[in-house]
Motif scaffolding. Structure first.
Motif, PDB file in Angstrom:
ATOM      1  N   LYS A 103      27.590  43.618  47.881  1.00 33.85           N
ATOM      2  CA  LYS A 103      27.349  43.464  49.314  1.00 33.85           C
ATOM      3  C   LYS A 103      27.262  41.979  49.679  1.00 33.85           C
ATOM      4  N   GLU A 104      26.574  41.178  48.848  1.00 36.94           N
ATOM      5  CA  GLU A 104      26.463  39.748  49.127  1.00 36.94           C
ATOM      6  C   GLU A 104      27.827  39.078  49.052  1.00 36.94           C
ATOM      7  N   ASN A 105      28.623  39.412  48.030  1.00 39.32           N
ATOM      8  CA  ASN A 105      29.955  38.821  47.921  1.00 39.32           C
ATOM      9  C   ASN A 105      30.827  39.199  49.107  1.00 39.32           C
ATOM     10  N   ASP A 106      30.754  40.457  49.546  1.00 42.93           N
ATOM     11  CA  ASP A 106      31.539  40.895  50.694  1.00 42.93           C
ATOM     12  C   ASP A 106      31.097  40.158  51.954  1.00 42.93           C
ATOM     13  N   ALA A 107      29.793  39.953  52.107  1.00 45.17           N
ATOM     14  CA  ALA A 107      29.271  39.278  53.293  1.00 45.17           C
ATOM     15  C   ALA A 107      29.768  37.840  53.347  1.00 45.17           C
ATOM     16  N   GLU A 108      29.936  37.201  52.191  1.00 51.11           N
ATOM     17  CA  GLU A 108      30.416  35.830  52.145  1.00 51.11           C
ATOM     18  C   GLU A 108      31.929  35.779  52.161  1.00 51.11           C
ATOM     19  N   GLY A 109      32.579  36.933  52.083  1.00 47.16           N
ATOM     20  CA  GLY A 109      34.016  36.989  52.225  1.00 47.16           C
ATOM     21  C   GLY A 109      34.801  36.673  50.983  1.00 47.16           C
ATOM     22  N   GLY A 110      34.214  36.714  49.806  1.00 43.77           N
ATOM     23  CA  GLY A 110      35.024  36.389  48.645  1.00 43.77           C
ATOM     24  C   GLY A 110      34.408  36.767  47.329  1.00 43.77           C
ATOM     25  N   GLU A 148      33.537  35.728  43.492  1.00 39.67           N
ATOM     26  CA  GLU A 148      33.180  34.499  42.796  1.00 39.67           C
ATOM     27  C   GLU A 148      34.178  34.208  41.688  1.00 39.67           C
ATOM     28  N   VAL A 149      34.696  32.972  41.677  1.00 42.60           N
ATOM     29  CA  VAL A 149      35.691  32.540  40.697  1.00 42.60           C
ATOM     30  C   VAL A 149      35.064  31.584  39.689  1.00 42.60           C
ATOM     31  N   TYR A 150      34.209  30.690  40.170  1.00 42.17           N
ATOM     32  CA  TYR A 150      33.603  29.669  39.325  1.00 42.17           C
ATOM     33  C   TYR A 150      32.286  29.260  39.965  1.00 42.17           C
ATOM     34  N   SER A 151      31.302  28.949  39.126  1.00 44.26           N
ATOM     35  CA  SER A 151      30.009  28.561  39.662  1.00 44.26           C
ATOM     36  C   SER A 151      29.390  27.472  38.798  1.00 44.26           C
ATOM     37  N   LYS A 152      28.685  26.553  39.454  1.00 41.64           N
ATOM     38  CA  LYS A 152      28.007  25.467  38.754  1.00 41.64           C
ATOM     39  C   LYS A 152      26.648  25.254  39.411  1.00 41.64           C
ATOM     40  N   ALA A 153      25.596  25.250  38.611  1.00 44.47           N
ATOM     41  CA  ALA A 153      24.253  24.980  39.109  1.00 44.47           C
ATOM     42  C   ALA A 153      23.836  23.594  38.636  1.00 44.47           C
ATOM     43  N   ARG A 164      20.485  21.204  38.641  1.00 43.21           N
ATOM     44  CA  ARG A 164      19.054  21.044  38.897  1.00 43.21           C
ATOM     45  C   ARG A 164      18.801  19.569  39.159  1.00 43.21           C
ATOM     46  N   ALA A 165      18.184  19.280  40.285  1.00 44.18           N
ATOM     47  CA  ALA A 165      17.933  17.893  40.679  1.00 44.18           C
ATOM     48  C   ALA A 165      16.507  17.807  41.206  1.00 44.18           C
ATOM     49  N   GLY A 166      15.588  17.550  40.306  1.00 42.94           N
ATOM     50  CA  GLY A 166      14.183  17.472  40.710  1.00 42.94           C
ATOM     51  C   GLY A 166      13.685  18.827  41.175  1.00 42.94           C
ATOM     52  N   ARG A 167      13.167  18.871  42.404  1.00 45.78           N
ATOM     53  CA  ARG A 167      12.598  20.109  42.943  1.00 45.78           C
ATOM     54  C   ARG A 167      13.655  21.004  43.575  1.00 45.78           C
ATOM     55  N   ARG A 168      14.871  20.528  43.587  1.00 47.97           N
ATOM     56  CA  ARG A 168      15.957  21.290  44.216  1.00 47.97           C
ATOM     57  C   ARG A 168      16.959  21.735  43.171  1.00 47.97           C
ATOM     58  N   THR A 169      17.645  22.812  43.482  1.00 52.09           N
ATOM     59  CA  THR A 169      18.789  23.247  42.694  1.00 52.09           C
ATOM     60  C   THR A 169      19.952  23.394  43.655  1.00 52.09           C
ATOM     61  N   TYR A 170      21.090  22.857  43.255  1.00 55.65           N
ATOM     62  CA  TYR A 170      22.308  22.971  44.055  1.00 55.65           C
ATOM     63  C   TYR A 170      23.251  23.921  43.327  1.00 55.65           C
ATOM     64  N   PHE A 171      23.791  24.862  44.058  1.00 53.11           N
ATOM     65  CA  PHE A 171      24.764  25.799  43.505  1.00 53.11           C
ATOM     66  C   PHE A 171      26.109  25.528  44.175  1.00 53.11           C
ATOM     67  N   PHE A 172      27.118  25.281  43.369  1.00 57.71           N
ATOM     68  CA  PHE A 172      28.480  25.085  43.847  1.00 57.71           C
ATOM     69  C   PHE A 172      29.270  26.314  43.411  1.00 57.71           C
ATOM     70  N   ASP A 173      29.660  27.146  44.348  1.00 60.03           N
ATOM     71  CA  ASP A 173      30.338  28.406  44.035  1.00 60.03           C
ATOM     72  C   ASP A 173      31.736  28.416  44.640  1.00 60.03           C
ATOM     73  N   VAL A 174      32.740  28.545  43.773  1.00 59.27           N
ATOM     74  CA  VAL A 174      34.119  28.697  44.226  1.00 59.27           C
ATOM     75  C   VAL A 174      34.370  30.184  44.360  1.00 59.27           C
ATOM     76  N   LYS A 175      34.884  30.576  45.513  1.00 62.11           N
ATOM     77  CA  LYS A 175      35.148  31.988  45.777  1.00 62.11           C
ATOM     78  C   LYS A 175      36.590  32.149  46.227  1.00 62.11           C
ATOM     79  N   ALA A 176      37.114  33.349  46.036  1.00 60.66           N
ATOM     80  CA  ALA A 176      38.491  33.645  46.424  1.00 60.66           C
ATOM     81  C   ALA A 176      38.488  34.689  47.530  1.00 60.66           C
ATOM     82  N   THR A 177      39.362  34.471  48.508  1.00 58.88           N
ATOM     83  CA  THR A 177      39.540  35.461  49.562  1.00 58.88           C
ATOM     84  C   THR A 177      40.471  36.560  49.049  1.00 58.88           C
ATOM     85  N   ARG A 178      40.683  37.572  49.853  1.00 57.13           N
ATOM     86  CA  ARG A 178      41.617  38.652  49.481  1.00 57.13           C
ATOM     87  C   ARG A 178      43.035  38.117  49.308  1.00 57.13           C
ATOM     88  N   ASN A 179      43.359  37.027  50.001  1.00 59.86           N
ATOM     89  CA  ASN A 179      44.686  36.405  49.885  1.00 59.86           C
ATOM     90  C   ASN A 179      44.747  35.381  48.754  1.00 59.86           C
TER      91      ASN A 179
END
Length: 117
Positions: free
Chosen positions: A8-15, A17-22, A24-39
């Motif tokens: 449901k979450e993937n559908d809501a974001e429209g794609g 998941e193809v690749y992901s990178k987390a 960690r930077a101090g008190r924050r975490t950054y997630f870089f997620d590459v996603k693919a559309t239906r095309n």
């Protein structure tokens, strides 16, 4: 049930998941997620996640998300590069002890990041 929620979450974001990178930077975490559309076009989601303490004493994650589409990749990368270079020139001490291009903080796989939570 968990698979349904993930789908449901993937559908809501429209794609898908193809690749992901987390990162960690101090008190924050950054997630870089590459996603693919239906095309099979790619887009990027960048999520900043911070663990916070609520008024009720329970922890929650405050998340902010940016969607970046293929037509904006080059301009976004150029803009980010320009402002990071400006900071490097004016505040080089912010980058002391880091290798060129390396973000501050510990880089973890998404699985490792979730294990820490």
């Amino acid at each position: 049930m968990a698979d349904f929620d993930l789908k449901k979450e993937n559908d809501a974001e429209g794609g898908e998941e193809v690749y992901s990178k987390a990162v960690r930077a101090g008190r924050r975490t950054y997630f870089f997620d590459v996603k693919a559309t239906r095309n099979d076009d790619y887009f990027l989601t960048i999520t900043e996640s911070r663990k916070k303490l609520g008024k009720d004493g329970n922890f929650f994650f405050d998340k902010h998300k940016i969607y970046l589409y293929k037509e904006d990749f080059a301009k976004f990368a150029d803009g980010l590069d320009e402002v990071v270079n400006f900071i490097k020139e004016h505040k080089p001490e912010f980058f002391a002890g880091q290798q060129d291009g390396e973000l501050p903080g510990e880089t973890l796989s998404v699985d490792d990041e979730f294990e820490k939570l």
